[in-house]
Design a protein around this motif. Structure first.
Motif, PDB file in Angstrom:
ATOM      1  N   SER A  55       0.925  -1.210  -0.046  1.00 61.22           N
ATOM      2  CA  SER A  55       0.092   0.027  -0.036  1.00 61.22           C
ATOM      3  C   SER A  55       0.715   1.251   0.082  1.00 61.22           C
ATOM      4  CB  SER A  55      -1.099  -0.045   1.413  1.00 61.22           C
ATOM      5  OG  SER A  55      -1.712   1.175   1.311  1.00 61.22           O
ATOM      6  N   GLY A  56       0.508   2.306  -0.505  1.00 64.03           N
ATOM      7  CA  GLY A  56       0.827   3.669  -0.377  1.00 64.03           C
ATOM      8  C   GLY A  56      -0.171   4.493   0.203  1.00 64.03           C
ATOM      9  N   SER A  57      -0.006   4.413   1.675  1.00 63.82           N
ATOM     10  CA  SER A  57      -1.275   5.157   2.254  1.00 63.82           C
ATOM     11  C   SER A  57      -1.439   6.458   2.086  1.00 63.82           C
ATOM     12  CB  SER A  57      -0.990   4.548   3.733  1.00 63.82           C
ATOM     13  OG  SER A  57       0.366   5.251   4.209  1.00 63.82           O
ATOM     14  N   ASP A  58      -0.476   7.087   1.735  1.00 65.16           N
ATOM     15  CA  ASP A  58      -0.679   8.539   1.720  1.00 65.16           C
ATOM     16  C   ASP A  58      -0.708   9.149   0.234  1.00 65.16           C
ATOM     17  OD1 ASP A  58       1.968   8.512   1.325  1.00 65.16           O
ATOM     18  OD2 ASP A  58       2.370   9.656   3.157  1.00 65.16           O
ATOM     19  N   TRP A  59      -0.546   8.285  -0.710  1.00 61.08           N
ATOM     20  CA  TRP A  59      -0.471   8.883  -1.882  1.00 61.08           C
ATOM     21  C   TRP A  59      -1.197   8.171  -3.062  1.00 61.08           C
ATOM     22  CZ3 TRP A  59       1.564   5.532  -5.504  1.00 61.08           C
ATOM     23  CH2 TRP A  59       2.261   4.337  -5.126  1.00 61.08           C
ATOM     24  N   CYS A  60      -1.489   6.843  -2.856  1.00 58.08           N
ATOM     25  CA  CYS A  60      -2.204   5.975  -3.732  1.00 58.08           C
ATOM     26  C   CYS A  60      -3.744   5.872  -3.665  1.00 58.08           C
ATOM     27  CB  CYS A  60      -1.526   4.434  -3.567  1.00 58.08           C
ATOM     28  SG  CYS A  60      -2.349   3.220  -4.320  1.00 58.08           S
ATOM     29  N   LYS A  61      -4.382   6.757  -4.353  1.00 58.50           N
ATOM     30  CA  LYS A  61      -5.793   6.821  -4.307  1.00 58.50           C
ATOM     31  C   LYS A  61      -6.492   5.471  -4.053  1.00 58.50           C
ATOM     32  CE  LYS A  61      -9.889   9.127  -5.893  1.00 58.50           C
ATOM     33  NZ  LYS A  61     -10.263  10.376  -5.609  1.00 58.50           N
ATOM     34  N   PRO A  62      -6.316   4.496  -5.198  1.00 58.81           N
ATOM     35  CA  PRO A  62      -6.961   3.168  -4.831  1.00 58.81           C
ATOM     36  C   PRO A  62      -6.629   2.404  -3.628  1.00 58.81           C
ATOM     37  CG  PRO A  62      -5.921   3.516  -7.247  1.00 58.81           C
ATOM     38  CD  PRO A  62      -5.476   4.517  -6.359  1.00 58.81           C
ATOM     39  N   CYS A  63      -5.368   2.584  -3.016  1.00 59.52           N
ATOM     40  CA  CYS A  63      -5.013   2.317  -1.873  1.00 59.52           C
ATOM     41  C   CYS A  63      -5.839   2.716  -0.625  1.00 59.52           C
ATOM     42  CB  CYS A  63      -3.584   2.354  -1.531  1.00 59.52           C
ATOM     43  SG  CYS A  63      -2.328   1.911  -2.552  1.00 59.52           S
TER      44      CYS A  63
END
Length: 156
Positions: A55-63
């Motif tokens: 996950s990219g919790s602070d940049w990946c919108k689908p995440c």
């Protein structure tokens, strides 16, 4: 005397209601690990598969959507609490969310093995030894469909 008894009954109903609300399954807190060795040890001890999420919790919108629409959903949480060991490998970009260098190195090493394409989010089910059972499709963010995919992989 009747008013006093009525008061006691009402008080018990209110206190009982507060007690029930405070222990309602909607307040279920599931635990996500960030250490692969700990997750694997628990998986072996409890004989459960590992749900591993890149996950990219602070940049990946689908995440972020997956977290909000599936992982926070009561259906997923109840299923996961009983059936899975949860492992989240986060790759935050903001300095305030920075991980320790030890965790960062572990996540990068696991990414080389399990996610060489660098897909985010990437959700996979592993057996207790770390072998990939399958990749879970999360495109629809439908919790029931997501849980059913996991169940299907567990049945094979």
């Amino acid at each position: 005397m009747q008013n006093f008894t009525l008061f006691k009954v009402l008080r018990n109903i209110i206190v009982g209601g507060i007690f029930l609300v405070s222990f309602h399954p909607a307040n279920l807190e599931i635990t996500w690990l960030d250490d692969f060795q700990k997750a694997q040890a628990l998986a072996q001890e409890q004989n459960k598969p590992i749900l591993m999420v890149f996950s990219g919790s602070d940049w990946c919108k689908p995440c972020i959507l997956l977290e909000k629409e599936v992982f926070k959903n009561q259906l997923f949480q109840q299923f996961a609490q009983d059936k899975l060991i949860l492992l989240k490998l986060d790759f935050p970009r903001r300095r305030k969310n920075e991980l320790s260098s030890e965790i960062k190195i572990q996540h990068e090493t696991l990414a080389e093995t399990y996610n060489p394409e660098g897909a985010f989010p990437r959700v996979m089910l592993l057996d207790k030894s770390g072998k990939i059972l399958g990749i879970i499709n999360h495109q629809s963010n439908q919790t029931e469909e997501f849980v059913n995919q996991i169940k299907s992989l567990m049945d094979h």
